[in-house]
Write a protein that holds these residues in place. Sequence first.
Motif, short mmCIF file in Angstrom:
data_model
loop_
_atom_site.label_atom_id
_atom_site.label_comp_id
_atom_site.label_asym_id
_atom_site.label_seq_id
_atom_site.Cartn_x
_atom_site.Cartn_y
_atom_site.Cartn_z
N LEU A 79 -5.98 3.28 -49.63
CA LEU A 79 -5.60 4.48 -50.37
C LEU A 79 -4.86 5.45 -49.44
O LEU A 79 -3.82 6.00 -49.80
N ARG A 80 -5.41 5.66 -48.26
CA ARG A 80 -4.79 6.56 -47.30
C ARG A 80 -3.40 6.06 -46.89
O ARG A 80 -2.48 6.87 -46.67
N GLU A 81 -3.25 4.75 -46.80
CA GLU A 81 -1.98 4.17 -46.38
C GLU A 81 -0.99 3.99 -47.52
O GLU A 81 0.13 3.49 -47.31
N GLY A 82 -1.38 4.36 -48.73
CA GLY A 82 -0.48 4.28 -49.87
C GLY A 82 -0.32 2.89 -50.45
O GLY A 82 0.59 2.64 -51.25
N LYS A 83 -1.22 1.96 -50.10
CA LYS A 83 -1.14 0.60 -50.62
C LYS A 83 -1.77 0.48 -52.00
O LYS A 83 -1.53 -0.49 -52.72
N VAL A 84 -2.64 1.43 -52.35
CA VAL A 84 -3.20 1.50 -53.70
C VAL A 84 -3.07 2.93 -54.18
O VAL A 84 -2.81 3.86 -53.39
N ASP A 85 -3.24 3.13 -55.48
CA ASP A 85 -3.05 4.45 -56.08
C ASP A 85 -4.34 5.25 -56.18
O ASP A 85 -4.33 6.48 -56.04
N PHE A 86 -5.45 4.55 -56.44
CA PHE A 86 -6.73 5.21 -56.65
C PHE A 86 -7.84 4.33 -56.11
O PHE A 86 -7.62 3.16 -55.77
N SER A 87 -9.05 4.89 -56.05
CA SER A 87 -10.20 4.11 -55.61
C SER A 87 -11.41 4.42 -56.48
O SER A 87 -11.70 5.59 -56.75
N PHE A 88 -12.08 3.37 -56.93
CA PHE A 88 -13.39 3.52 -57.56
C PHE A 88 -14.38 3.58 -56.41
O PHE A 88 -14.94 2.56 -55.99
N ASN A 89 -14.59 4.76 -55.87
CA ASN A 89 -15.35 4.95 -54.65
C ASN A 89 -16.77 5.42 -54.99
O ASN A 89 -17.12 5.60 -56.15
N GLY A 90 -17.55 5.67 -53.95
CA GLY A 90 -18.92 6.13 -54.15
C GLY A 90 -19.13 7.48 -53.48
O GLY A 90 -18.21 8.28 -53.32
N ILE A 91 -20.37 7.73 -53.03
CA ILE A 91 -20.70 9.01 -52.40
C ILE A 91 -19.99 9.14 -51.05
O ILE A 91 -19.90 10.22 -50.48
N GLY A 92 -19.42 8.02 -50.57
CA GLY A 92 -18.60 8.08 -49.38
C GLY A 92 -17.42 9.01 -49.54
O GLY A 92 -16.87 9.51 -48.55
N THR A 93 -17.03 9.27 -50.79
CA THR A 93 -15.96 10.25 -51.05
C THR A 93 -16.35 11.61 -50.49
O THR A 93 -15.53 12.32 -49.89
N TYR A 94 -17.60 11.98 -50.69
CA TYR A 94 -18.09 13.27 -50.21
C TYR A 94 -18.23 13.26 -48.69
O TYR A 94 -17.84 14.22 -48.01
N PHE A 95 -18.75 12.17 -48.13
CA PHE A 95 -18.90 12.10 -46.68
C PHE A 95 -17.53 12.09 -46.00
O PHE A 95 -17.38 12.60 -44.89
N ALA A 96 -16.52 11.51 -46.67
CA ALA A 96 -15.16 11.54 -46.13
C ALA A 96 -14.65 12.97 -46.08
O ALA A 96 -14.04 13.40 -45.09
N GLN A 97 -14.88 13.72 -47.16
CA GLN A 97 -14.47 15.13 -47.18
C GLN A 97 -15.12 15.90 -46.04
O GLN A 97 -14.48 16.73 -45.38
N GLU A 98 -16.40 15.62 -45.79
CA GLU A 98 -17.16 16.37 -44.80
C GLU A 98 -16.92 15.89 -43.37
O GLU A 98 -17.33 16.54 -42.42
N GLY A 99 -16.28 14.72 -43.21
CA GLY A 99 -16.00 14.22 -41.88
C GLY A 99 -17.25 13.78 -41.13
O GLY A 99 -17.36 14.00 -39.92
N VAL A 100 -18.19 13.15 -41.83
CA VAL A 100 -19.42 12.69 -41.19
C VAL A 100 -19.54 11.18 -41.31
O VAL A 100 -18.79 10.54 -42.04
N ASP A 101 -20.49 10.63 -40.57
CA ASP A 101 -20.72 9.19 -40.52
C ASP A 101 -19.44 8.50 -40.03
O ASP A 101 -18.85 8.95 -39.04
N VAL A 102 -18.97 7.46 -40.69
CA VAL A 102 -17.79 6.73 -40.22
C VAL A 102 -16.53 7.58 -40.26
O VAL A 102 -15.52 7.25 -39.62
N PHE A 103 -16.55 8.68 -41.00
CA PHE A 103 -15.37 9.53 -41.10
C PHE A 103 -15.37 10.64 -40.04
O PHE A 103 -14.50 11.52 -40.06
N GLY A 104 -16.32 10.59 -39.13
CA GLY A 104 -16.33 11.53 -38.02
C GLY A 104 -15.87 10.88 -36.73
O GLY A 104 -16.14 11.37 -35.65
#
Length: 384
Positions: A79-104
């Motif tokens: 999704l970030r690289e523009g290879k897909v348009d959308f993602s059926f994601n999970g609570i990782g969406t929130y952790f990505a916003q917060e920059g924690v766990d694997v997104f930190g």
Amino acid sequence: MKFVPSSLSVTAVATAALLSAGGALAAPELPKSIAVTAYDVGSSGYSQAVAVGAAFKNNYGVTLRVLPGKNDVSRTVPLREGKVDFSFNGIGTYFAQEGVDVFGTKGWGPQEARILLMSMGGNCITQFVAEDVGVKTLAGLKGKGVARVKGSPALNTNTLAHLRFAGLTWDDVTPVDVGGNSAAFDAILNNQADSFLSTTNSGSILKTQNSPRGVFFPPLPHNDEEGWKRVHEVAPYYTKHVCTESAGNMPAWEGASYPYPVLMTYPKQSADDAYAITKAMFEQYPNYKDAAPAAAGYALENQVLKWVVPYHEGAIRFYKEAGKWGEAEQANQDELLARQDALKKIWAEFSKSEPKGDFYDAWMAARYEGMKAAGLNPIWKEFK
């Protein structure tokens, strides 16, 4: 993509007429293919995406190409690289916003996530206890063996949220460290642990329920405002939810849940595209709601429009047309956008430094101090 679905009522009539005639719903300028990511094959999120794709194919003549991913990163990278348009994601969406766990980690940092809609089915995501322990409230977990998954801060934070509802912490229970989700259930079945977190309708819950130990889900009474306040201090993404879908068809009870999946993207996705997909998802709802587990959760009345991740401007356009977006929703949206902006600035400043020691620990410390300085709740000092 330039697709503007027709009104719900008109579409329903047109669809019925065309289906009876053996045709497909005409949709001028509808793209032939839309690419999305979802959790791995066999997951409810993947099954739901496939069900939506079948409805789109049958009624719009469009292919929804679903790319499975084993974790949050593998769903987000395309999704970030523009290879897909959308993602059926999970609570990782929130952790990505917060920059924690694997997104930190280096190369990531807080992400400017945007959501379109979500599934809030009748199942809950909540802490269960082996029935033979005799625990009927979350407070009764004091001193009991609670499974804790190594290297899974998201799962363990969810368990902590349930402990906090009862005024407990990990220090008040006996943590039983396990290697993963399956190992946690094995620990329950083998009498090594007494409690673990799960969706209420999982096959593993049914297996445990049919074992000699049995299963009980302590409630989170919705009128216990202090308990819920403590939950939201560590896991603000939880919502009050009536649990009506469970293994073995247990009687409904007051529990907790959060959306899964969340259809999300980035701000760079065009507003027209986001609007079109959001509207199409609701138009086609009658055609996929019974085609996959928990797909009925996408109903318009199930949407939590004041959640913890901001909505895409295209989706907001739809909700305004549907009469679902007002001043309260916009105020929440503005707060969330300000939060993302603050996180982005803190990460940019941190990235200029050469942190000593562990990168993630240094980032979490900088994140904590930066959010406090900005007058915002960091939520976590540590997340690991």
